[in-house]
Design a protein around this motif. Structure first.
Motif, PDB file in Angstrom:
ATOM      1  N   GLY A 226     -34.751  40.561  55.509  1.00  0.00           N
ATOM      2  CA  GLY A 226     -33.584  40.393  54.358  1.00  0.00           C
ATOM      3  C   GLY A 226     -32.260  39.705  55.275  1.00  0.00           C
ATOM      4  O   GLY A 226     -31.680  38.958  54.548  1.00  0.00           O
ATOM      5  N   GLN A 227     -32.168  39.980  56.707  1.00  0.00           N
ATOM      6  CA  GLN A 227     -31.240  39.294  57.188  1.00  0.00           C
ATOM      7  C   GLN A 227     -31.392  37.770  57.270  1.00  0.00           C
ATOM      8  O   GLN A 227     -30.694  37.157  57.284  1.00  0.00           O
ATOM      9  CB  GLN A 227     -30.949  40.054  58.773  1.00  0.00           C
ATOM     10  N   LYS A 228     -32.682  37.368  57.674  1.00  0.00           N
ATOM     11  CA  LYS A 228     -33.135  36.174  57.569  1.00  0.00           C
ATOM     12  C   LYS A 228     -32.674  35.150  56.330  1.00  0.00           C
ATOM     13  O   LYS A 228     -32.298  34.448  56.077  1.00  0.00           O
ATOM     14  CB  LYS A 228     -34.423  35.737  58.217  1.00  0.00           C
ATOM     15  N   MET A 229     -33.189  36.380  55.367  1.00  0.00           N
ATOM     16  CA  MET A 229     -33.134  35.530  53.823  1.00  0.00           C
ATOM     17  C   MET A 229     -31.617  35.299  53.710  1.00  0.00           C
ATOM     18  O   MET A 229     -31.048  34.180  53.113  1.00  0.00           O
ATOM     19  CB  MET A 229     -33.575  36.362  52.873  1.00  0.00           C
ATOM     20  N   ALA A 230     -30.590  36.334  53.959  1.00  0.00           N
ATOM     21  CA  ALA A 230     -29.269  36.272  53.590  1.00  0.00           C
ATOM     22  C   ALA A 230     -28.675  35.087  54.568  1.00  0.00           C
ATOM     23  O   ALA A 230     -27.876  34.205  54.130  1.00  0.00           O
ATOM     24  CB  ALA A 230     -28.584  37.471  54.200  1.00  0.00           C
ATOM     25  N   ALA A 231     -29.065  34.835  55.875  1.00  0.00           N
ATOM     26  CA  ALA A 231     -28.717  33.812  56.716  1.00  0.00           C
ATOM     27  C   ALA A 231     -28.875  32.343  56.116  1.00  0.00           C
ATOM     28  O   ALA A 231     -28.184  31.604  56.125  1.00  0.00           O
ATOM     29  CB  ALA A 231     -29.184  33.991  57.931  1.00  0.00           C
ATOM     30  N   ALA A 232     -30.228  32.497  55.793  1.00  0.00           N
ATOM     31  CA  ALA A 232     -30.578  31.044  54.944  1.00  0.00           C
ATOM     32  C   ALA A 232     -29.586  31.084  53.701  1.00  0.00           C
ATOM     33  O   ALA A 232     -29.228  29.451  53.330  1.00  0.00           O
ATOM     34  CB  ALA A 232     -32.066  31.192  54.547  1.00  0.00           C
ATOM     35  N   LEU A 233     -29.363  31.750  52.920  1.00  0.00           N
ATOM     36  CA  LEU A 233     -28.633  31.687  51.827  1.00  0.00           C
ATOM     37  C   LEU A 233     -27.313  31.063  52.220  1.00  0.00           C
ATOM     38  O   LEU A 233     -26.461  30.166  51.580  1.00  0.00           O
ATOM     39  CB  LEU A 233     -28.414  32.632  50.960  1.00  0.00           C
ATOM     40  N   HIS A 234     -26.555  31.544  53.325  1.00  0.00           N
ATOM     41  CA  HIS A 234     -25.372  31.292  53.697  1.00  0.00           C
ATOM     42  C   HIS A 234     -25.525  29.781  54.137  1.00  0.00           C
ATOM     43  O   HIS A 234     -24.508  28.949  53.916  1.00  0.00           O
ATOM     44  CB  HIS A 234     -24.758  32.170  54.837  1.00  0.00           C
ATOM     45  N   LEU A 235     -26.261  29.668  54.887  1.00  0.00           N
ATOM     46  CA  LEU A 235     -26.712  28.177  55.627  1.00  0.00           C
ATOM     47  C   LEU A 235     -26.651  27.008  54.424  1.00  0.00           C
ATOM     48  O   LEU A 235     -26.021  26.018  54.676  1.00  0.00           O
ATOM     49  CB  LEU A 235     -27.933  28.388  56.354  1.00  0.00           C
ATOM     50  N   HIS A 236     -27.311  27.348  53.319  1.00  0.00           N
ATOM     51  CA  HIS A 236     -27.458  26.425  52.260  1.00  0.00           C
ATOM     52  C   HIS A 236     -26.397  26.666  51.258  1.00  0.00           C
ATOM     53  O   HIS A 236     -26.493  25.848  50.152  1.00  0.00           O
ATOM     54  CB  HIS A 236     -28.891  26.638  51.741  1.00  0.00           C
ATOM     55  N   GLY A 237     -25.392  27.417  51.692  1.00  0.00           N
ATOM     56  CA  GLY A 237     -24.139  27.742  50.620  1.00  0.00           C
ATOM     57  C   GLY A 237     -24.709  28.088  49.142  1.00  0.00           C
ATOM     58  O   GLY A 237     -23.972  27.718  48.166  1.00  0.00           O
ATOM     59  N   LEU A 238     -25.652  28.938  49.245  1.00  0.00           N
ATOM     60  CA  LEU A 238     -26.267  29.561  48.032  1.00  0.00           C
ATOM     61  C   LEU A 238     -25.786  31.088  47.879  1.00  0.00           C
ATOM     62  O   LEU A 238     -25.735  31.594  46.868  1.00  0.00           O
ATOM     63  CB  LEU A 238     -27.709  29.438  48.017  1.00  0.00           C
ATOM     64  N   ALA A 239     -24.970  31.781  49.090  1.00  0.00           N
ATOM     65  CA  ALA A 239     -24.902  33.258  49.050  1.00  0.00           C
ATOM     66  C   ALA A 239     -23.741  33.398  47.821  1.00  0.00           C
ATOM     67  O   ALA A 239     -23.867  34.483  47.097  1.00  0.00           O
ATOM     68  CB  ALA A 239     -24.042  33.408  50.238  1.00  0.00           C
ATOM     69  N   SER A 240     -22.948  32.431  47.552  1.00  0.00           N
ATOM     70  CA  SER A 240     -21.893  32.851  46.315  1.00  0.00           C
ATOM     71  C   SER A 240     -22.426  32.764  44.918  1.00  0.00           C
ATOM     72  O   SER A 240     -21.842  33.241  44.038  1.00  0.00           O
ATOM     73  CB  SER A 240     -20.714  31.712  46.295  1.00  0.00           C
ATOM     74  N   GLN A 241     -23.793  32.466  44.962  1.00  0.00           N
ATOM     75  CA  GLN A 241     -24.485  32.458  43.390  1.00  0.00           C
ATOM     76  C   GLN A 241     -25.237  33.724  43.450  1.00  0.00           C
ATOM     77  O   GLN A 241     -25.787  33.933  42.198  1.00  0.00           O
ATOM     78  CB  GLN A 241     -25.323  31.194  43.392  1.00  0.00           C
ATOM     79  N   ILE A 242     -25.247  34.640  44.350  1.00  0.00           N
ATOM     80  CA  ILE A 242     -26.065  35.737  44.190  1.00  0.00           C
ATOM     81  C   ILE A 242     -24.900  37.013  43.625  1.00  0.00           C
ATOM     82  O   ILE A 242     -23.981  37.100  43.873  1.00  0.00           O
ATOM     83  CB  ILE A 242     -26.330  36.273  45.710  1.00  0.00           C
ATOM     84  N   ASP A 243     -25.227  37.439  42.367  1.00  0.00           N
ATOM     85  CA  ASP A 243     -24.668  38.478  41.732  1.00  0.00           C
ATOM     86  C   ASP A 243     -24.900  39.767  42.045  1.00  0.00           C
ATOM     87  O   ASP A 243     -23.959  40.734  42.358  1.00  0.00           O
ATOM     88  CB  ASP A 243     -25.006  38.362  40.287  1.00  0.00           C
ATOM     89  N   MET A 244     -26.113  40.112  42.528  1.00  0.00           N
ATOM     90  CA  MET A 244     -26.570  41.523  43.082  1.00  0.00           C
ATOM     91  C   MET A 244     -27.663  41.453  43.990  1.00  0.00           C
ATOM     92  O   MET A 244     -28.304  40.503  43.878  1.00  0.00           O
ATOM     93  CB  MET A 244     -26.433  42.648  41.970  1.00  0.00           C
ATOM     94  N   VAL A 245     -27.758  42.283  44.817  1.00  0.00           N
ATOM     95  CA  VAL A 245     -28.805  42.584  45.632  1.00  0.00           C
ATOM     96  C   VAL A 245     -29.637  43.958  45.171  1.00  0.00           C
ATOM     97  O   VAL A 245     -29.014  44.822  45.268  1.00  0.00           O
ATOM     98  CB  VAL A 245     -28.681  42.583  47.052  1.00  0.00           C
ATOM     99  N   CYS A 246     -31.100  43.975  44.806  1.00  0.00           N
ATOM    100  CA  CYS A 246     -31.622  45.075  44.286  1.00  0.00           C
ATOM    101  C   CYS A 246     -32.515  45.396  45.504  1.00  0.00           C
ATOM    102  O   CYS A 246     -33.577  44.671  45.991  1.00  0.00           O
ATOM    103  CB  CYS A 246     -32.462  45.123  43.033  1.00  0.00           C
TER     104      CYS A 246
END
Length: 283
Positions: A226-246
């Motif tokens: 989960g941490q690596k996935m979050a880091a990858a989303l931040h790296l590629h500028g995609l974290a802001s497109q996530i509405d929620m985490v289940c």
């Protein structure tokens, strides 16, 4: 002495005829429990049938048992006695023929219990021991897919079965002590001939969070993924497109604080029951 199997079939059908353990009586009595899938099961089944071996089901577990029995017969030669050397040779040849992932335990009449793992380490397998409950100064052994099965039965974990390795436990006679304490290890496939490739789905889905597989605690592996996935989303500028985490849990880990950082996004926690039929099987 006993073996058991609790997982649903992943090959063949859901017929009661394919319930494990599978049994074979020639060249000796054998009962097999198998977790995994053989990718060349059809080819192996055709070879067995052409060699006048009868298969009662379409299960790749029965096919694997048939291959092991055929190799046992070939290793016997004219001696007619199944011993440790025959078992080692038969398992080694079986590994050469079978393709795919498999963790296997086989109860062999008048020999003991042999457990072995595919040369790539795709399916998990570990073993443990405890002071015997029935034999004075003896040792009881156990092999299982997950370490939690070893823990709850009061055994101490010894190690994972290495890829391509077999573990043979044999009966002990108090009047004839064994230096190996009834535990025989043999590397059937060398590390140079194999690539360690454990199945990711075992960590993501199948295993209990408190299991330790290949030296890794499953719960910690899921946290790190989960941490690596979050880091990858931040790296590629995609974290802001996530509405929620289940987050799905099978234990009280759902009550713990989360370490996944997605910029304050809403986190929904759910516990899933491990006793319900998996959703991917309901279609």
């Amino acid at each position: 002495v006993g073996i058991g199997h609790v997982r649903y079939p992943t090959a063949g059908t859901a017929s009661a005829h394919e319930a494990q353990p599978m049994y074979n009586s020639y060249p000796c009595g054998m009962a097999l429990a198998h977790n995994g899938n053989l990718t060349n099961a059809q080819q192996l089944a055709e070879q067995l049938v052409s060699g006048l071996r009868h298969l009662n089901t379409s299960s790749d577990s029965e096919t694997l048992l048939g291959v092991l029995a055929a190799e046992m017969q070939a290793a016997l030669g004219h001696s007619g006695k199944v011993d440790v050397g025959v078992v080692v040779q038969a398992v080694t040849e079986t590994m050469k023929k079978c393709r795919g992932g498999y963790a296997v335990s086989v109860l062999i009449h008048d020999v003991g219990v042999v457990s072995f793992r595919d040369p790539w380490g795709i399916r998990p397998l570990c073993y443990g021991s405890r002071t015997s409950h029935s034999l004075p100064e003896g040792v009881d052994y156990i092999a299982a897919s997950e370490s939690v099965a070893i823990d709850v039965l009061g055994f101490d974990m010894i190690s994972d079965v290495a890829p391509g390795e077999m573990v043979l436990t044999v009966p002990m006679d108090p009047s004839h002590p064994r230096q190996d304490c009834g535990l025989i290890l043999h590397q059937c496939q060398t590390a140079a001939a194999s690539l360690f490739a454990p199945c990711l789905f075992e960590y993501v889905y199948f295993a209990r969070p408190d299991s330790v597989m290949n030296g890794v605690l499953v719960h910690e592996s899921r946290e790190k993924m989960g941490q690596k996935m979050a880091a990858a989303l931040h790296l590629h500028g995609l974290a802001s497109q996530i509405d929620m985490v289940c987050l799905l849990y099978t234990s009280d880990a759902a009550d713990e604080e989360d370490s996944v950082d997605l910029g304050g996004r809403r986190i929904i926690k759910k516990k899933k029951s491990k006793y319900r039929q998996p959703s991917f099987m309901s279609t």
